[in-house]
Design a protein around this motif. Structure first.
Motif, PDB file in Angstrom:
ATOM      1  N   ARG A  41     -22.455  36.807  81.673  1.00  0.00           N
ATOM      2  CA  ARG A  41     -23.598  36.924  82.834  1.00  0.00           C
ATOM      3  C   ARG A  41     -23.423  36.013  84.092  1.00  0.00           C
ATOM      4  N   VAL A  42     -22.970  34.847  83.883  1.00  0.00           N
ATOM      5  CA  VAL A  42     -22.723  34.009  85.046  1.00  0.00           C
ATOM      6  C   VAL A  42     -21.258  34.700  85.679  1.00  0.00           C
ATOM      7  N   ASP A  44     -20.633  37.672  85.857  1.00  0.00           N
ATOM      8  CA  ASP A  44     -20.922  38.955  87.028  1.00  0.00           C
ATOM      9  C   ASP A  44     -21.976  38.551  88.056  1.00  0.00           C
ATOM     10  N   ALA A  45     -22.712  37.516  87.893  1.00  0.00           N
ATOM     11  CA  ALA A  45     -23.410  36.931  89.018  1.00  0.00           C
ATOM     12  C   ALA A  45     -22.645  36.361  90.053  1.00  0.00           C
ATOM     13  N   ALA A  46     -21.263  35.846  89.730  1.00  0.00           N
ATOM     14  CA  ALA A  46     -20.546  35.293  90.534  1.00  0.00           C
ATOM     15  C   ALA A  46     -19.848  36.212  91.279  1.00  0.00           C
ATOM     16  N   ASP A  48     -20.842  39.195  92.032  1.00  0.00           N
ATOM     17  CA  ASP A  48     -21.552  39.810  93.007  1.00  0.00           C
ATOM     18  C   ASP A  48     -21.747  39.092  94.184  1.00  0.00           C
ATOM     19  N   GLN A  49     -22.053  37.604  94.225  1.00  0.00           N
ATOM     20  CA  GLN A  49     -22.024  36.938  94.992  1.00  0.00           C
ATOM     21  C   GLN A  49     -20.666  36.734  96.061  1.00  0.00           C
TER      22      GLN A  49
END
Length: 103
Positions: A41-42, A44-46, A48-49
């Motif tokens: 999850r981390v 994927d968030a990175a 996206d950012q």
């Protein structure tokens, strides 16, 4: 013989065997699975950012390029026509598409 060293060796071996059983237990596997899911999850968030940051940088670059082109046009008094990042100076000429046609 030094019984202390032999005792430490046997204790370490016993603790290591018990540790392997604990680490390979069903509960430990659940913990590993949840930790791995959190890491994904981390990630994927990175990603996206990073995508948002790249888009913003592209927008900033395009606006800065347009500002400089306007300044060059104003300073030189000539018309600059851009086509796919290629600059064409047109003084008494008309640019059509990627071709330059002299009037």
């Amino acid at each position: 013989m030094n019984w202390g060293k032999i005792g430490l060796f046997l204790g370490g071996t016993l603790f290591g065997s018990a540790g392997i059983r604990i680490l390979s237990s069903r509960d430990a596997k659940k913990v590993y699975t949840h930790c791995t899911a959190a890491v994904l999850r981390v990630k994927d968030a990175a990603i996206d950012q990073v995508a948002v940051l790249q888009e913003n940088c592209a927008d900033i670059y395009a606006e800065a390029k347009a500002i400089n082109e306007a300044r060059y046009e104003k300073a030189s008094g000539e018309t600059i026509i851009l086509d796919d990042d290629a600059e064409v100076e047109a003084v008494g000429e008309t640019a059509v598409g990627a071709e330059l046609i002299t009037e």
